[in-house]
Design an enzyme around this catalytic site. Structure first.
Site, mmCIF file in Angstrom:
data_model
loop_
_atom_site.group_PDB
_atom_site.id
_atom_site.type_symbol
_atom_site.label_atom_id
_atom_site.label_comp_id
_atom_site.label_asym_id
_atom_site.label_seq_id
_atom_site.Cartn_x
_atom_site.Cartn_y
_atom_site.Cartn_z
ATOM 1 N N ASP A 74 -12.761 -135.407 -6.911
ATOM 2 C CA ASP A 74 -12.503 -134.317 -7.853
ATOM 3 C C ASP A 74 -13.332 -133.075 -7.528
ATOM 4 O O ASP A 74 -13.037 -131.985 -8.030
ATOM 5 C CB ASP A 74 -12.843 -134.760 -9.281
ATOM 6 C CG ASP A 74 -11.893 -135.826 -9.805
ATOM 7 O OD1 ASP A 74 -10.838 -136.046 -9.189
ATOM 8 O OD2 ASP A 74 -12.220 -136.454 -10.826
ATOM 9 N N GLU A 123 -4.238 -134.799 -13.290
ATOM 10 C CA GLU A 123 -4.006 -135.789 -14.343
ATOM 11 C C GLU A 123 -4.388 -135.248 -15.714
ATOM 12 O O GLU A 123 -3.859 -135.689 -16.734
ATOM 13 C CB GLU A 123 -4.779 -137.075 -14.063
ATOM 14 C CG GLU A 123 -6.295 -136.908 -14.006
ATOM 15 C CD GLU A 123 -7.025 -138.222 -13.747
ATOM 16 O OE1 GLU A 123 -6.657 -139.236 -14.370
ATOM 17 O OE2 GLU A 123 -7.958 -138.224 -12.937
#
Length: 394
Positions: A165, A260
């Site tokens: 991430d 997401e």
């Protein structure tokens, strides 16, 4: 340096490059006359270790050497294994410690209240019993939040950031990010053939719970639109843009990439299941939900693809192997200098040592003004002169 015993562990999700860090610390430590001890299964290795039990010691502790780490950097994952254990908020005390007293608290999440225990006294006890002088903790913002706590408790910690991430504060780069982008880019380019053959709209979901770096940078190198957690896009406008892209494409298809944690006005991320040790629950597939919205409005067929775990599997690419190897050696340099409470990092495009991030600040977010075009729902390609190589500031 005087002979030291250095512990090393990996926590949270695996990413390519972890084994390169482990090998670098072990090899360099060996050259300097240090002993390197692997703590297996992340922070669990320090909460569940029972040094009076040979089976427990075998499960959670391994002496690292040039021999047993010689080839580990040729593969991905972590040689030391991992877990999502948070020693400061354990829901259950290990069986062998039943009857022991630990500081406790009550935590409420989504209406569910649990008693949690702070196992830090046990962690410190095991670190002392193992004779460790330093601990090298490799992980993302969750794992490093406990590293920061351990540092405040007085144990010497050096942290190394890893997460696909790329959202750890105080650094512009985390191990695993480059490989994830490379794999996502390849997957999207391959799937263009299927999406185009059926003249559909391709919807890709990618990791990025709180920050949109993985989606944004993949979109940057594949020239597709994207939705990120930092900005709620207008649903009707996004759908219209995708329809316009489709009509203008000679192959009559279009693509969009969603983190997401992406949201649009009127929609909030839907979570399910039990929260993990750091309070995170699983999220429903925003790609599937968005695809349903497209079909409702346009009757167009979609193809939804989940770009998640495959992106962090397998061997690291060049960038991740380079950064991982360098970060491992920087950690050893820091230990030689007798410093602690620091994290290897890249700042302004250069290698640096930074403070371990304050967990209260949460993950690092995308700079919208610099990186994201909120009108076109694309990466911003303009005005990059003078920026660091990864186009963002720590």
């Amino acid at each position: 340096m005087s002979k030291r015993r250095i512990g090393i562990l990996t926590g949270g999700g695996d990413v390519p490059g972890l084994n390169s860090v482990i090998k670098s610390v072990t090899y360099r430590g060996y050259e300097l006359g240090a002993e390197v001890v692997g703590i297996r299964r992340g922070w669990e290795g320090l909460t569940h270790l029972n040094l009076d039990d040979p089976m427990s010691r075998s499960r959670y502790v391994i002496d690292l050497s040039r021999e047993n780490t010689r080839t580990i950097d040729r593969t991905g994952g972590t040689f030391l294994h991992s877990s999502r254990t948070n020693p400061a908020k354990m829901k259950k005390v290990p069986e062998f410690l039943a009857g022991s007293t630990f500081p406790s608290d009550t935590v409420t999440k989504d209406g569910v209240t649990n008693t949690v225990y702070d196992m830090s006294p046990q962690v410190l006890k095991n670190l002392e019993a193992l004779g460790l002088d330093y601990l090298v903790a490799i992980g993302g913002d969750d794992t490093l939040s406990y590293a920061a706590r351990l540092d405040k408790l007085g144990f010497k910690v050096v942290a190394i950031p890893k997460t696909m991430d790329n959202d750890v504060r105080n650094t512009e780069y985390c191990i695993g990010f480059s490989t994830a982008i490379s794999r996502a880019m390849d997957a999207i380019q391959r799937q263009r053939t299927t999406v185009g053959s059926h003249e559909r709209i391709g919807v890709f979901r990618i990791f990025g719970r709180d920050a949109g770096y993985t989606a944004l940078y993949t979109a940057y190198v594949t020239s597709v639109r994207c939705g990120i957690p930092e900005y709620k896009f207008d649903l009707e406008k996004m759908v219209q843009l995708l329809m316009d892209d489709k009509r203008k494409n000679p192959s009559n298809y279009s693509l969009v990439l969603l983190s997401e944690g992406a949201q649009w006005a009127g929609y909030q991320v839907v979570e399910y299941g039990e929260a993990d040790a750091y309070g995170h629950r699983k999220k429903l597939n925003v790609g599937e939900i968005f695809a349903d919205e497209i079909k409702k409005r346009t009757k167009e067929e979609t193809i939804v693809s989940d770009l998640t775990y495959d992106l962090r599997s397998g061997a690291p690419d060049f960038v991740d192997k380079l950064v991982a190897t360098t970060f491992g050696n920087m950690a050893l340099d820091t230990i030689i200098e007798g410093k602690s409470g620091l994290m290897t990092s890249i700042v302004n495009g250069s290698y640096a040592m930074s403070p371990i991030p304050d967990p209260k600040l949460g993950p690092r977010k995308v700079e919208l003004d610099l990186m994201y075009n909120t009108e076109r729902y694309r990466p911003n390609y303009a005005n990059k002169l003078g920026l660091p190589i990864f186009l963002t500031h720590a």
